[in-house]
Scaffold this active site. Structure first.
Site, short mmCIF file in Angstrom:
data_model
loop_
_atom_site.label_atom_id
_atom_site.label_comp_id
_atom_site.label_asym_id
_atom_site.label_seq_id
_atom_site.Cartn_x
_atom_site.Cartn_y
_atom_site.Cartn_z
N ASP A 1 18.22 25.27 -9.22
CA ASP A 1 18.38 25.56 -7.80
C ASP A 1 19.20 26.84 -7.65
OD1 ASP A 1 19.39 25.57 -5.15
OD2 ASP A 1 19.22 23.39 -5.02
N HIS B 1 15.29 24.31 -5.42
CA HIS B 1 15.77 23.90 -4.09
C HIS B 1 14.62 23.55 -3.14
CE1 HIS B 1 19.28 23.63 -1.45
NE2 HIS B 1 18.65 24.28 -0.49
N SER C 1 20.06 19.67 1.50
CA SER C 1 20.86 20.89 1.62
C SER C 1 21.86 20.74 2.78
CB SER C 1 19.93 22.09 1.79
OG SER C 1 20.62 23.29 1.53
#
Lengths: 281, 281
Positions: free
Chosen positions: A225, A258, A148
């Site tokens: 995600d 995620h 991320s």
């Protein structure tokens, strides 16, 4: 620059260590984690860097990714820095996506961030010296990965140092921070409103640069995600990479989200990618 | 008895699910986690139960043990219950080793615990029915494992149901709860001061019983476990097992501590042990 061990756990016949040290660059006390794959030194260790995402510390990766199994199998050392300067005297924000836990790994130029938020210099200058003091038998081969915000950090740090790292990989990276809300907010606060100052910190810009040595790059993105649509889209980055004849192995994995469950599921593949490329140096 | 999915993550090509349901036996709302190894049903699933230690919920094991890799490889389903009844209306204690998070998996007979702390019945009667509704293609082969308080729980539940489970394994179990501070405190509060009422809940007693079908038992204990000396010693349990000609594979692993880093390091071996024994049924 003395780093003190504050936690030590055997893990897959190696050691999962956590250190505390006074950072001169960040002007605060910092922690980081370090995995050493065997307790009996057999060879010089290659070193993989892991950069974590928003709100994380080094603990998320050490506790949830399961990476130690693969680091042990390949006899690779792994260093996991924290995601920002820390402490009650360090500037922060009530927002979870700005301030402590959300450095974006840049060197800030704006107030109140400038004094402490020098994470790029910390990662590329101060911390490497500390690690090389702690591990006398480093091979010199290094690669970098992250998730991320840290996935972008891995791309940014890797692309700015293309002769130092053998490979870059990322899980669900913020590929074009200047174009999405998370990155725009952070860059505005840390770097100012002039977007020309953002370019040197944005992977989608860095991948166009002529100094760009063509590093192998692997990206894994989950199709489920929640942040994909607003923060993580790949089109701009991949188009720019293609124009620059930079090959990217971008894999979209169906059903994955995620979370660290995704990271754990593909960690073995990412380790193989890094080790193969480091051994080919 | 309807269980509602409250979290769902893809993990190693399977699904890591978290459920919420109203427990009749515990008279409160409960959560548990369930791993299903593939999204396309290929065969009937064997089922491994994991019981966690003091202060844990189901999340510790799902996030920190890395078990999903092995459950996926062997195509085994795994169920992870919580460690006690939960909620603001449920009796608790300010101590971390009594009350919520610390049920010891017994059926309490004393006040104020009796109404809710019926974890043994929950684990052996109510929850199996819920799971078999959720997984229509269970093979019927089951085994049980756990850590610390849950390591004892696995031994206790397994030894009390020797025809139901194919194998038992434990990490750092409280092998003789009636003889150590953690167990004595919990049993006194949940079962009363009369130690004869403790016997049916103590693995070191259960392993002497004539109804004891000889289950394969694997135990992994770290040599650097801070709780070993006062809470986890094996001598009484192993001597009793030996008198009863019950073979125990007790392995003391040098350097490892009480943490999930140890559990993760030996999870693959424990899964192989369970799968081998379930397949031999």
């Amino acid at each position: 620059m003395i780093a003190e061990v504050i936690e030590r756990h055997y893990s897959f016949e190696g050691e999962m260590l956590k250190y505390r040290h006074q950072s001169e660059v960040l002007a605060c006390e910092m922690t980081f984690s370090l995995y050493l794959p065997t307790l009996v030194t057999k060879k010089d260790y290659s070193l993989i860097w892991w950069l974590s995402g928003l709100t994380c510390t080094d603990d998320n990766f050490t506790q949830k990714s399961g990476f130690q199994k693969y680091a042990a199998a390949h006899e690779v050392a792994v260093i996991i820095p924290d995601t920002s300067p820390r402490g009650i005297e360090i500037p922060d924000s009530p927002d979870w996506d700005l301030g402590q836990g959300a450095s974006f790994y840049v060197n800030a130029t704006e107030e109140p961030w400038q004094k402490n938020y020098q994470m790029y210099s910390y990662l590329t200058e101060e911390l490497p010296k500390i690690v090389s003091d702690l591990i006398p038998n480093l091979s010199g081969n290094e690669s970098i990965m992250g998730h991320s915000m840290g996935g972008h950090g891995a791309l940014m740090v890797g692309l700015k140092n293309p002769t130092r790292f053998s490979a870059i990989s990322a899980f669900a990276p913020i590929l074009s921070p200047s174009q999405v809300p998370w990155g725009q907010k952070a860059f505005t606060h840390y770097l100012g409103k002039d977007k020309s100052s953002w370019e040197q910190w944005d992977a989608t810009n860095l991948i166009t640069k002529p100094f760009q040595h063509k590093l192998p790059i692997l990206i894994t993105q989950g199709s489920e995600d929640n942040f994909y649509e607003n923060q993580l889209q790949e089109y701009s980055f991949l188009a720019t990479a293609k124009e620059n004849k930079q090959n990217i192995n971008y894999q979209k994995v169906v059903g994955y989200d995620h979370s660290y469950f995704t990271i754990a599921s593909f960690m073995e593949e990412h380790f193989k990618f890094h080790v193969t490329n480091m051994e080919n140096q």
